[in-house]
Design a protein around this motif. Structure first.
Motif, PDB file in Angstrom:
ATOM      1  N   MET A   1     -19.445 -11.558  11.808  1.00 19.17           N
ATOM      2  CA  MET A   1     -20.407 -12.492  12.134  1.00 19.17           C
ATOM      3  C   MET A   1     -20.042 -13.858  11.938  1.00 19.17           C
ATOM      4  O   MET A   1     -19.455 -14.319  10.872  1.00 19.17           O
ATOM      5  N   ASN A   2     -19.782 -14.676  12.836  1.00 24.70           N
ATOM      6  CA  ASN A   2     -19.304 -16.170  12.766  1.00 24.70           C
ATOM      7  C   ASN A   2     -20.313 -17.056  12.345  1.00 24.70           C
ATOM      8  O   ASN A   2     -21.539 -16.646  12.072  1.00 24.70           O
ATOM      9  N   LEU A   3     -20.064 -18.413  11.749  1.00 26.59           N
ATOM     10  CA  LEU A   3     -21.148 -19.224  11.336  1.00 26.59           C
ATOM     11  C   LEU A   3     -22.125 -19.545  12.244  1.00 26.59           C
ATOM     12  O   LEU A   3     -23.365 -19.537  11.752  1.00 26.59           O
ATOM     13  N   ARG A   4     -21.890 -19.650  13.495  1.00 30.72           N
ATOM     14  CA  ARG A   4     -23.051 -20.019  14.558  1.00 30.72           C
ATOM     15  C   ARG A   4     -24.051 -18.701  14.599  1.00 30.72           C
ATOM     16  O   ARG A   4     -25.445 -19.051  14.564  1.00 30.72           O
ATOM     17  N   GLN A   5     -23.473 -17.535  14.527  1.00 30.54           N
ATOM     18  CA  GLN A   5     -24.385 -16.442  14.432  1.00 30.54           C
ATOM     19  C   GLN A   5     -25.584 -16.440  13.083  1.00 30.54           C
ATOM     20  O   GLN A   5     -26.562 -16.041  13.168  1.00 30.54           O
ATOM     21  N   LYS A   6     -24.643 -16.898  12.009  1.00 31.20           N
ATOM     22  CA  LYS A   6     -25.445 -16.766  10.885  1.00 31.20           C
ATOM     23  C   LYS A   6     -26.580 -18.087  10.831  1.00 31.20           C
ATOM     24  O   LYS A   6     -27.504 -17.732  10.369  1.00 31.20           O
ATOM     25  N   LYS A   7     -26.291 -18.929  11.269  1.00 30.93           N
ATOM     26  CA  LYS A   7     -27.139 -20.098  11.354  1.00 30.93           C
ATOM     27  C   LYS A   7     -28.575 -19.748  12.247  1.00 30.93           C
ATOM     28  O   LYS A   7     -29.553 -19.776  11.912  1.00 30.93           O
ATOM     29  N   LYS A   8     -28.137 -19.077  13.297  1.00 35.89           N
ATOM     30  CA  LYS A   8     -29.150 -18.567  14.238  1.00 35.89           C
ATOM     31  C   LYS A   8     -30.028 -17.471  13.549  1.00 35.89           C
ATOM     32  O   LYS A   8     -31.332 -17.359  13.784  1.00 35.89           O
ATOM     33  N   LEU A   9     -29.348 -16.649  12.956  1.00 36.20           N
ATOM     34  CA  LEU A   9     -30.199 -15.496  12.209  1.00 36.20           C
ATOM     35  C   LEU A   9     -31.107 -16.172  11.066  1.00 36.20           C
ATOM     36  O   LEU A   9     -32.289 -15.800  10.905  1.00 36.20           O
TER      37      LEU A   9
ATOM     38  N   TRP B   1     -26.467 -27.307   1.642  1.00 35.72           N
ATOM     39  CA  TRP B   1     -25.765 -26.754   0.393  1.00 35.72           C
ATOM     40  C   TRP B   1     -25.572 -25.203   0.652  1.00 35.72           C
ATOM     41  O   TRP B   1     -24.997 -24.531  -0.300  1.00 35.72           O
ATOM     42  N   MET B   2     -26.199 -24.471   1.613  1.00 39.00           N
ATOM     43  CA  MET B   2     -26.227 -23.072   1.463  1.00 39.00           C
ATOM     44  C   MET B   2     -25.018 -22.505   1.994  1.00 39.00           C
ATOM     45  O   MET B   2     -24.481 -23.079   3.108  1.00 39.00           O
ATOM     46  N   HIS B   3     -24.339 -21.836   1.300  1.00 40.04           N
ATOM     47  CA  HIS B   3     -23.010 -21.133   1.584  1.00 40.04           C
ATOM     48  C   HIS B   3     -23.367 -19.663   2.077  1.00 40.04           C
ATOM     49  O   HIS B   3     -23.831 -18.876   1.464  1.00 40.04           O
ATOM     50  N   TYR B   4     -22.936 -19.550   3.544  1.00 38.88           N
ATOM     51  CA  TYR B   4     -23.337 -18.177   4.306  1.00 38.88           C
ATOM     52  C   TYR B   4     -22.838 -16.919   3.630  1.00 38.88           C
ATOM     53  O   TYR B   4     -23.168 -15.959   3.840  1.00 38.88           O
ATOM     54  N   SER B   5     -21.595 -17.010   2.891  1.00 41.13           N
ATOM     55  CA  SER B   5     -21.107 -15.841   2.046  1.00 41.13           C
ATOM     56  C   SER B   5     -21.601 -15.556   0.704  1.00 41.13           C
ATOM     57  O   SER B   5     -21.224 -14.821  -0.025  1.00 41.13           O
TER      58      SER B   5
END
Length: 74
Positions: A1-9, A21-25
């Motif tokens: 899952m790329n960054l754009r998909q994570k933001k959308k989720l 400040w949120m790190h997606y990993s």
């Protein structure tokens, strides 16, 4: 899952954009979205645990019903 998909989720789940400040990993991101930390293996482990707990709960509920039933009282 790329960054754009994570933001959308994140937006889909919370209704707002994620803070800078949120790190997606990070574990915090996964906990916030109620996704397991550890990928598909962790998801399968949680599903198996949930199935066993549900089964045990159903058995105990059935046993309580049998014990409380007037038919089996002596």
């Amino acid at each position: 899952m790329n960054l754009r998909q994570k933001k959308k989720l994140f937006r889909k789940v919370t209704g707002q954009n994620p803070p800078r400040w949120m790190h997606y990993s990070s574990r915090r991101f996964h906990n916030f979205l109620c996704n397991p930390w550890g990928g598909l293996a962790e998801l399968k482990k949680q599903a198996a645990t949930r199935a066993v707990e549900d089964f045990n709960w159903n058995i105990s509920r059935r046993n309580e019903w049998i014990r409380s039933s007037h038919r089996y009282r002596r």
